[in-house]
Structure formats: C-alpha cells, structure tokens
Design a protein around this motif. Structure first.
Motif, PDB file in Angstrom:
ATOM      1  N   GLY A  93       0.403  -1.247  -0.056  1.00 54.27           N
ATOM      2  CA  GLY A  93       0.128   0.612  -0.010  1.00 54.27           C
ATOM      3  C   GLY A  93       0.752   1.320   0.346  1.00 54.27           C
ATOM      4  N   LEU A  94       2.277   1.248  -0.552  1.00 52.32           N
ATOM      5  CA  LEU A  94       2.666   3.014  -1.082  1.00 52.32           C
ATOM      6  C   LEU A  94       3.067   3.419  -1.596  1.00 52.32           C
ATOM      7  CD1 LEU A  94       5.841   0.687   1.987  1.00 52.32           C
ATOM      8  CD2 LEU A  94       4.594   2.241   2.319  1.00 52.32           C
ATOM      9  N   VAL A  95       2.549   2.409  -2.848  1.00 56.37           N
ATOM     10  CA  VAL A  95       3.148   3.181  -3.682  1.00 56.37           C
ATOM     11  C   VAL A  95       1.862   2.325  -5.115  1.00 56.37           C
ATOM     12  CG1 VAL A  95       5.516   3.898  -4.038  1.00 56.37           C
ATOM     13  CG2 VAL A  95       4.370   1.379  -5.001  1.00 56.37           C
ATOM     14  N   GLU A  96       1.409   3.490  -6.462  1.00 49.25           N
ATOM     15  CA  GLU A  96       0.256   2.589  -7.060  1.00 49.25           C
ATOM     16  C   GLU A  96       0.974   3.202  -8.734  1.00 49.25           C
ATOM     17  OE1 GLU A  96      -2.886   5.490  -6.509  1.00 49.25           O
ATOM     18  OE2 GLU A  96      -4.290   4.352  -5.057  1.00 49.25           O
ATOM     19  N   ARG A  97       0.701   1.725  -9.569  1.00 45.10           N
ATOM     20  CA  ARG A  97       1.584   2.035 -10.910  1.00 45.10           C
ATOM     21  C   ARG A  97       0.602   2.555 -11.960  1.00 45.10           C
ATOM     22  NH1 ARG A  97       4.553  -2.799 -11.604  1.00 45.10           N
ATOM     23  NH2 ARG A  97       3.294  -3.671 -10.060  1.00 45.10           N
ATOM     24  N   ARG A  98      -0.269   4.300 -12.166  1.00 47.40           N
ATOM     25  CA  ARG A  98      -0.812   4.915 -12.847  1.00 47.40           C
ATOM     26  C   ARG A  98      -0.436   4.868 -14.202  1.00 47.40           C
ATOM     27  NH1 ARG A  98      -2.777   9.850  -8.864  1.00 47.40           N
ATOM     28  NH2 ARG A  98      -3.329   7.843  -6.474  1.00 47.40           N
ATOM     29  N   PRO A  99      -1.117   5.061 -15.598  1.00 47.10           N
ATOM     30  CA  PRO A  99      -0.885   5.824 -16.994  1.00 47.10           C
ATOM     31  C   PRO A  99      -0.666   7.111 -16.978  1.00 47.10           C
ATOM     32  CG  PRO A  99      -3.448   3.972 -16.487  1.00 47.10           C
ATOM     33  CD  PRO A  99      -2.727   4.836 -14.914  1.00 47.10           C
ATOM     34  N   ASP A 100       0.538   7.197 -17.590  1.00 45.78           N
ATOM     35  CA  ASP A 100       1.287   8.554 -17.378  1.00 45.78           C
ATOM     36  C   ASP A 100       0.543   9.043 -18.969  1.00 45.78           C
ATOM     37  OD1 ASP A 100       2.598  10.485 -18.462  1.00 45.78           O
ATOM     38  OD2 ASP A 100       4.687   9.306 -18.476  1.00 45.78           O
ATOM     39  N   PRO A 101      -0.936   9.939 -18.003  1.00 47.22           N
ATOM     40  CA  PRO A 101      -0.859  11.006 -19.226  1.00 47.22           C
ATOM     41  C   PRO A 101      -0.390  12.041 -20.446  1.00 47.22           C
ATOM     42  CG  PRO A 101      -1.012  12.126 -16.998  1.00 47.22           C
ATOM     43  CD  PRO A 101       0.143  11.138 -17.185  1.00 47.22           C
ATOM     44  N   ALA A 102       0.947  12.302 -20.530  1.00 47.25           N
ATOM     45  CA  ALA A 102       1.757  11.752 -21.736  1.00 47.25           C
ATOM     46  C   ALA A 102       1.618  10.999 -22.352  1.00 47.25           C
ATOM     47  CB  ALA A 102       2.773  12.640 -21.445  1.00 47.25           C
ATOM     48  N   ASP A 103       2.161   9.964 -22.465  1.00 48.55           N
ATOM     49  CA  ASP A 103       2.148   8.573 -22.837  1.00 48.55           C
ATOM     50  C   ASP A 103       1.369   6.903 -21.978  1.00 48.55           C
ATOM     51  OD1 ASP A 103       2.637   6.235 -24.812  1.00 48.55           O
ATOM     52  OD2 ASP A 103       4.915   6.619 -24.737  1.00 48.55           O
ATOM     53  N   ARG A 104       0.362   6.712 -22.837  1.00 46.87           N
ATOM     54  CA  ARG A 104      -0.806   5.828 -21.974  1.00 46.87           C
ATOM     55  C   ARG A 104       0.167   4.450 -22.174  1.00 46.87           C
ATOM     56  NH1 ARG A 104      -4.926   8.127 -19.320  1.00 46.87           N
ATOM     57  NH2 ARG A 104      -6.105   5.788 -19.129  1.00 46.87           N
ATOM     58  N   ARG A 105       0.588   4.210 -23.190  1.00 44.76           N
ATOM     59  CA  ARG A 105       1.542   3.341 -22.591  1.00 44.76           C
ATOM     60  C   ARG A 105       2.353   2.951 -21.499  1.00 44.76           C
ATOM     61  NH1 ARG A 105       4.168   3.414 -28.699  1.00 44.76           N
ATOM     62  NH2 ARG A 105       4.935   5.472 -27.284  1.00 44.76           N
ATOM     63  N   ASN A 106       2.862   4.393 -21.061  1.00 45.27           N
ATOM     64  CA  ASN A 106       4.000   4.074 -19.898  1.00 45.27           C
ATOM     65  C   ASN A 106       3.362   3.973 -18.213  1.00 45.27           C
ATOM     66  OD1 ASN A 106       6.263   4.062 -21.246  1.00 45.27           O
ATOM     67  ND2 ASN A 106       5.933   6.196 -21.303  1.00 45.27           N
ATOM     68  N   LYS A 107       3.639   3.775 -17.468  1.00 42.60           N
ATOM     69  CA  LYS A 107       3.073   4.189 -16.325  1.00 42.60           C
ATOM     70  C   LYS A 107       3.617   4.537 -15.275  1.00 42.60           C
ATOM     71  CE  LYS A 107      -0.333   0.718 -16.396  1.00 42.60           C
ATOM     72  NZ  LYS A 107      -1.383   0.352 -16.137  1.00 42.60           N
ATOM     73  N   ARG A 108       3.201   5.123 -14.444  1.00 46.87           N
ATOM     74  CA  ARG A 108       3.788   6.362 -13.142  1.00 46.87           C
ATOM     75  C   ARG A 108       3.717   5.693 -12.618  1.00 46.87           C
ATOM     76  NH1 ARG A 108       1.830  11.341 -12.796  1.00 46.87           N
ATOM     77  NH2 ARG A 108       3.855  11.772 -11.872  1.00 46.87           N
ATOM     78  N   VAL A 109       5.155   6.299 -11.265  1.00 44.95           N
ATOM     79  CA  VAL A 109       4.826   5.161 -10.079  1.00 44.95           C
ATOM     80  C   VAL A 109       4.489   6.254  -9.156  1.00 44.95           C
ATOM     81  CG1 VAL A 109       5.873   4.218  -8.655  1.00 44.95           C
ATOM     82  CG2 VAL A 109       6.164   3.731 -10.434  1.00 44.95           C
TER      83      VAL A 109
END
Length: 211
Positions: A93-109
């Motif tokens: 429960g410390l981080v989440e991976r979310r789609p990058d608004p600039a590139d939906r293929r990438n995941k932001r941490v």
C-alpha cells in the motif's frame, strides 16, 4: 643516568594497512559506503526491497518525471527486478502505478498517502544516520563534502549511466564469471542470482554496491 623508556604502544590491528590505503580512492569510498549501508539497512529494512525500496518510494513521493522504465534506469535496477519490487511496494500500500497522461503506454509510479507518511518517518531517521556517518568531519565541512559528492555522482552518472556499469565490468573481466553461472544469467546480484525470484520467494538482500 639513562632515560627511563616510556610505555610501549601496541598498534591497533589493521592500523598499518589502513594507513597504507588512506590514499586509495576505492578503499576510502568503500569504508564510507559500508558505514552508511549498515546504518541505513537498520532503518529501512522493514520496507519491501530494503534500501532500494526506499529509493523507489522516495522517487515516487517526490514525483520524479518519467515512467517505470525511466525509474529503473535512474536507479540502476534491472527492469524485471523493478517490476517485482513495485509489486511488493503496491501490495504494502505504499505506491501505485498509474497511466502516464503524456503517454498511456507508460506507467508512472506514484506514492500513496500511506507511502508518503512512511517516507517522511524514514527521512527523520536517515537524517540522523547521515549525521552519524559524516560526524568525523567538522560541521562546516559537511555541506562542502555533500556538494562535491553530489557533483561527482552527477558527472559520473552522465558519463557512465548506472545501467551500463555492470556491462562494463563484464567487458573488462569476462573470465571472472563463477563456474556454473551461465553468461546470460540475471545480473541482479554479482553472482548472477536474481534479487527476487519470480515465484514470489523472498527478496535477496544486496551486500554490494548497486549497478
């Protein structure tokens, strides 16, 4: 009347070796690094991935740009190992991976609220740990040392990014691979054993400098 000889002084074990190595960059860096690692390990060992898990959490908390792949490269962590590490941090429960608004293929941490609180608590302990490691220096010298070290690290990473350091070592010493370890073995640790096995087994602690 002959002078009375003073008490004999027995050198501490290893003193001569230490003095002989005082000018060796590798030895001096290693001494400081080991002192820092011992202290930090005790503070962040409860986090998934230990010190590296803390680094990922710090990057996520501070919102460093780039996706999961860029974070792995910045920290010098194999992409597969990074995936397992993020899995563990997410389960905690410390981080989440979310789609990058600039590139939906990438995941932001991104750090969760709980992750930011855990990071803030760790920061307090780490500040004390850093002061302990730097205590041999005068107070006025510590910020100077930090700045010089920061510049050295930034310059070194620009010339020799962390992801390429293991490859360079292999090119310089290709015959040093231990017997029984295939050339294409994962390089999560110096002996080719992954830092975390894919079947969900425990992470293997790192005892050597990261690449």
């Amino acid at each position: 009347m002959p002078a009375t000889p003073g008490p004999s002084v027995t050198p501490r074990p290893g003193a001569e070796t230490a003095e002989a190595l005082d000018g060796d960059l590798g030895w001096t860096l290693g001494v400081v690094f080991r002192s820092y690692v011992r202290t930090v390990n005790a503070l962040v060992d409860h986090l998934p991935g230990g010190p590296r898990g803390y680094q990922v959490l710090a990057a996520a908390t501070q919102g460093l740009p780039g996706g999961q792949g860029a974070l792995a490269q910045r920290l010098g962590v194999d992409r597969t190992v990074m995936t397992y590490l993020l899995d563990d941090l997410e389960k905690a429960g410390l981080v989440e991976r979310r789609p990058d608004p600039a590139d939906r293929r990438n995941k932001r941490v991104v750090a969760t609220e709980r992750g930011r609180a855990v990071w803030a608590d760790a920061q307090t302990g780490l500040e004390h740990a850093e002061e302990h490691v730097l205590s041999p220096l005068e107070a006025a010298d510590r910020p100077v040392f930090r700045e010089l070290l920061r510049r050295l690290a930034a310059g070194t990473d620009a010339l020799d990014p962390a992801n390429g350091s293991c490859r360079i070592v292999q090119e310089l010493a290709p015959d040093d691979v231990p017997d029984g370890v295939p050339d294409d073995a994962p390089h999560g640790t110096p002996d080719g054993v992954p830092d975390r096995v894919p079947d969900g087994g425990p992470s293997r602690p790192r005892r050597s400098p990261r690449h």
